[in-house]
Write a protein that holds these residues in place. Structure first.
Motif, PDB file in Angstrom:
ATOM      1  N   VAL A 115      47.900  46.561  60.616  1.00 49.56           N
ATOM      2  CA  VAL A 115      47.871  45.024  59.698  1.00 49.56           C
ATOM      3  C   VAL A 115      49.022  45.022  59.657  1.00 49.56           C
ATOM      4  O   VAL A 115      49.447  43.107  59.532  1.00 49.56           O
ATOM      5  CB  VAL A 115      46.451  45.305  59.016  1.00 49.56           C
ATOM      6  N   GLU A 116      49.489  45.390  58.522  1.00 46.21           N
ATOM      7  CA  GLU A 116      50.640  45.285  57.744  1.00 46.21           C
ATOM      8  C   GLU A 116      51.661  44.039  59.016  1.00 46.21           C
ATOM      9  O   GLU A 116      52.335  43.101  58.493  1.00 46.21           O
ATOM     10  CB  GLU A 116      51.425  46.128  57.282  1.00 46.21           C
ATOM     11  N   SER A 117      52.018  45.145  60.248  1.00 43.34           N
ATOM     12  CA  SER A 117      52.920  44.728  61.115  1.00 43.34           C
ATOM     13  C   SER A 117      52.670  43.147  61.384  1.00 43.34           C
ATOM     14  O   SER A 117      52.935  42.521  61.998  1.00 43.34           O
ATOM     15  CB  SER A 117      53.313  45.578  61.765  1.00 43.34           C
ATOM     16  N   ARG A 118      50.692  43.020  61.190  1.00 47.27           N
ATOM     17  CA  ARG A 118      50.681  41.297  61.086  1.00 47.27           C
ATOM     18  C   ARG A 118      51.397  39.907  60.339  1.00 47.27           C
ATOM     19  O   ARG A 118      51.395  39.039  60.427  1.00 47.27           O
ATOM     20  CB  ARG A 118      49.287  40.806  61.644  1.00 47.27           C
ATOM     21  N   GLY A 119      51.966  40.552  59.745  1.00 43.01           N
ATOM     22  CA  GLY A 119      52.239  40.333  58.391  1.00 43.01           C
ATOM     23  C   GLY A 119      51.278  38.709  57.546  1.00 43.01           C
ATOM     24  O   GLY A 119      51.664  38.303  57.731  1.00 43.01           O
ATOM     25  N   CYS A 120      50.101  39.661  57.523  1.00 42.59           N
ATOM     26  CA  CYS A 120      48.903  38.323  57.297  1.00 42.59           C
ATOM     27  C   CYS A 120      49.004  38.061  55.705  1.00 42.59           C
ATOM     28  O   CYS A 120      49.942  39.576  54.596  1.00 42.59           O
ATOM     29  CB  CYS A 120      48.482  38.583  57.745  1.00 42.59           C
ATOM     30  N   SER A 121      48.321  37.664  54.775  1.00 41.70           N
ATOM     31  CA  SER A 121      47.980  37.713  53.458  1.00 41.70           C
ATOM     32  C   SER A 121      47.482  38.442  52.888  1.00 41.70           C
ATOM     33  O   SER A 121      46.503  39.464  53.200  1.00 41.70           O
ATOM     34  CB  SER A 121      46.951  36.711  53.237  1.00 41.70           C
ATOM     35  N   SER A 122      47.625  39.036  51.666  1.00 47.29           N
ATOM     36  CA  SER A 122      46.963  40.193  50.581  1.00 47.29           C
ATOM     37  C   SER A 122      45.382  40.548  51.577  1.00 47.29           C
ATOM     38  O   SER A 122      45.017  41.730  51.388  1.00 47.29           O
ATOM     39  CB  SER A 122      47.303  40.127  49.379  1.00 47.29           C
ATOM     40  N   LEU A 123      45.043  39.632  51.335  1.00 48.99           N
ATOM     41  CA  LEU A 123      43.433  39.675  51.271  1.00 48.99           C
ATOM     42  C   LEU A 123      42.472  39.862  52.806  1.00 48.99           C
ATOM     43  O   LEU A 123      42.026  40.453  53.108  1.00 48.99           O
ATOM     44  CB  LEU A 123      42.775  38.245  50.612  1.00 48.99           C
ATOM     45  N   GLU A 124      43.909  38.949  53.692  1.00 46.91           N
ATOM     46  CA  GLU A 124      43.336  39.499  55.002  1.00 46.91           C
ATOM     47  C   GLU A 124      43.724  40.744  55.286  1.00 46.91           C
ATOM     48  O   GLU A 124      42.830  41.260  55.880  1.00 46.91           O
ATOM     49  CB  GLU A 124      44.269  38.421  55.737  1.00 46.91           C
ATOM     50  N   PHE A 125      44.209  40.756  54.508  1.00 45.84           N
ATOM     51  CA  PHE A 125      44.767  42.520  55.435  1.00 45.84           C
ATOM     52  C   PHE A 125      44.179  44.307  54.582  1.00 45.84           C
ATOM     53  O   PHE A 125      43.220  44.907  55.504  1.00 45.84           O
ATOM     54  CB  PHE A 125      46.481  42.992  54.345  1.00 45.84           C
ATOM     55  N   LEU A 126      43.308  43.869  53.034  1.00 46.83           N
ATOM     56  CA  LEU A 126      42.202  44.508  53.090  1.00 46.83           C
ATOM     57  C   LEU A 126      40.798  44.502  54.017  1.00 46.83           C
ATOM     58  O   LEU A 126      40.523  44.975  54.021  1.00 46.83           O
ATOM     59  CB  LEU A 126      41.771  44.270  51.442  1.00 46.83           C
ATOM     60  N   ILE A 127      40.906  42.889  54.199  1.00 43.85           N
ATOM     61  CA  ILE A 127      39.657  42.557  55.170  1.00 43.85           C
ATOM     62  C   ILE A 127      39.859  43.567  56.288  1.00 43.85           C
ATOM     63  O   ILE A 127      39.215  44.622  56.857  1.00 43.85           O
ATOM     64  CB  ILE A 127      39.588  40.742  55.365  1.00 43.85           C
ATOM     65  N   ARG A 128      41.067  43.375  56.877  1.00 43.01           N
ATOM     66  CA  ARG A 128      41.266  43.913  58.626  1.00 43.01           C
ATOM     67  C   ARG A 128      40.873  45.686  58.166  1.00 43.01           C
ATOM     68  O   ARG A 128      41.022  46.355  58.806  1.00 43.01           O
ATOM     69  CB  ARG A 128      42.418  42.732  59.027  1.00 43.01           C
ATOM     70  N   LEU A 129      41.680  45.740  57.247  1.00 43.12           N
ATOM     71  CA  LEU A 129      41.498  47.285  57.034  1.00 43.12           C
ATOM     72  C   LEU A 129      40.255  48.312  56.810  1.00 43.12           C
ATOM     73  O   LEU A 129      40.218  48.861  57.596  1.00 43.12           O
ATOM     74  CB  LEU A 129      42.725  47.504  55.867  1.00 43.12           C
ATOM     75  N   THR A 130      39.541  47.680  55.940  1.00 46.09           N
ATOM     76  CA  THR A 130      38.454  48.146  55.964  1.00 46.09           C
ATOM     77  C   THR A 130      37.362  47.555  57.731  1.00 46.09           C
ATOM     78  O   THR A 130      37.227  49.348  58.102  1.00 46.09           O
ATOM     79  CB  THR A 130      37.487  47.238  55.227  1.00 46.09           C
ATOM     80  N   PHE A 131      37.558  46.901  57.693  1.00 51.42           N
ATOM     81  CA  PHE A 131      37.070  46.975  59.631  1.00 51.42           C
ATOM     82  C   PHE A 131      37.757  48.051  60.303  1.00 51.42           C
ATOM     83  O   PHE A 131      37.553  48.575  61.586  1.00 51.42           O
ATOM     84  CB  PHE A 131      36.450  45.799  59.853  1.00 51.42           C
TER      85      PHE A 131
END
Length: 215
Positions: A75-91
């Motif tokens: 997810v980190e490699s996507r370069g997304c926002s911090s909140l998007e990171f958390l959402i994608r991480l939990t899913f």
């Protein structure tokens, strides 16, 4: 080399069997004899790799933590926002829990009476530290209300997320987990995110739920 490969395959078989039983019956209700029977190995083979049931549990938890870190790196490699990171991480972690008994068991073992010793970190502490950093980043990026209590939000996120799995294990089938994670985020987004930013993250949550259910 062939002997080493067989030993690794046996170790993997034992861990997978133990994870399946830990997930279905709990740590306390699973015996080494149960694991030997489920893995279809000898007691000697089990004791060659693991001296005690607690060692097996820690091996499962370490594999779960490693898988979660891999999701975080992707997810980190996507370069997304911090909140998007958390959402994608939990899913991403939810997907692991739906598809694989080892991540499922790792989350359940984290609430059992299994000692976590350095250098291994408790998985919930690791998730809490990461969530805190990312929520601080989300405040800086104006994706969260500026006066939010980040510490409280991080603890609430981790407890809420863990609860979807631990409580849901008894109340819902595994395939229901993505829906529960989506419900969690819909509530948190409406409480934490300024109105102009909400639509983006609500849409993302709905998209990820759909992908996790059908992936």
């Amino acid at each position: 080399m062939a002997r080493q490969l067989r030993a690794e395959q046996t170790r993997t078989t034992i861990i997978t069997a133990a994870a399946d039983l830990f997930d279905r019956h709990g740590y306390e209700s699973t015996s080494l004899s149960d694991i030997v029977e489920h893995a279809q190995v000898t007691k000697g083979a089990l004791y060659f790799h693991f001296a005690a049931k607690e060692d097996l549990a820690r091996a499962v938890m370490e594999l779960q933590a490693r898988a979660s870190r891999q999701v975080a790196q992707e997810v980190e490699s996507r370069g997304c926002s911090s909140l998007e990171f958390l959402i994608r991480l939990t899913f991403g972690i939810a997907r692991l829990a739906v598809e694989d008994p080892i991540p499922r068991a790792g989350l359940r073992l984290a609430t059992a009476d299994v000692a976590v010793r350095p250098p291994m970190k408790h998985p919930f502490s690791e998730l809490l530290e990461l969530s805190t950093r990312k929520l601080i980043g989300a405040v800086r990026e104006s994706d969260l209300h500026p006066d939010i209590d980040v510490d409280a939000a991080a603890h609430s996120l981790v407890y809420f997320f863990v609860g979807t799995r631990i409580a849901g294990r008894s109340l819902d089938p595994d395939g229901r987990l993505p829906r529960r994670v989506a419900e969690m985020w819909h509530l948190m987004i409406r409480g934490l995110v300024p109105v102009p930013r909400r639509a983006r993250y609500l849409t993302l949550t709905t998209q990820l739920e759909r992908e996790t259910r059908t992936g």
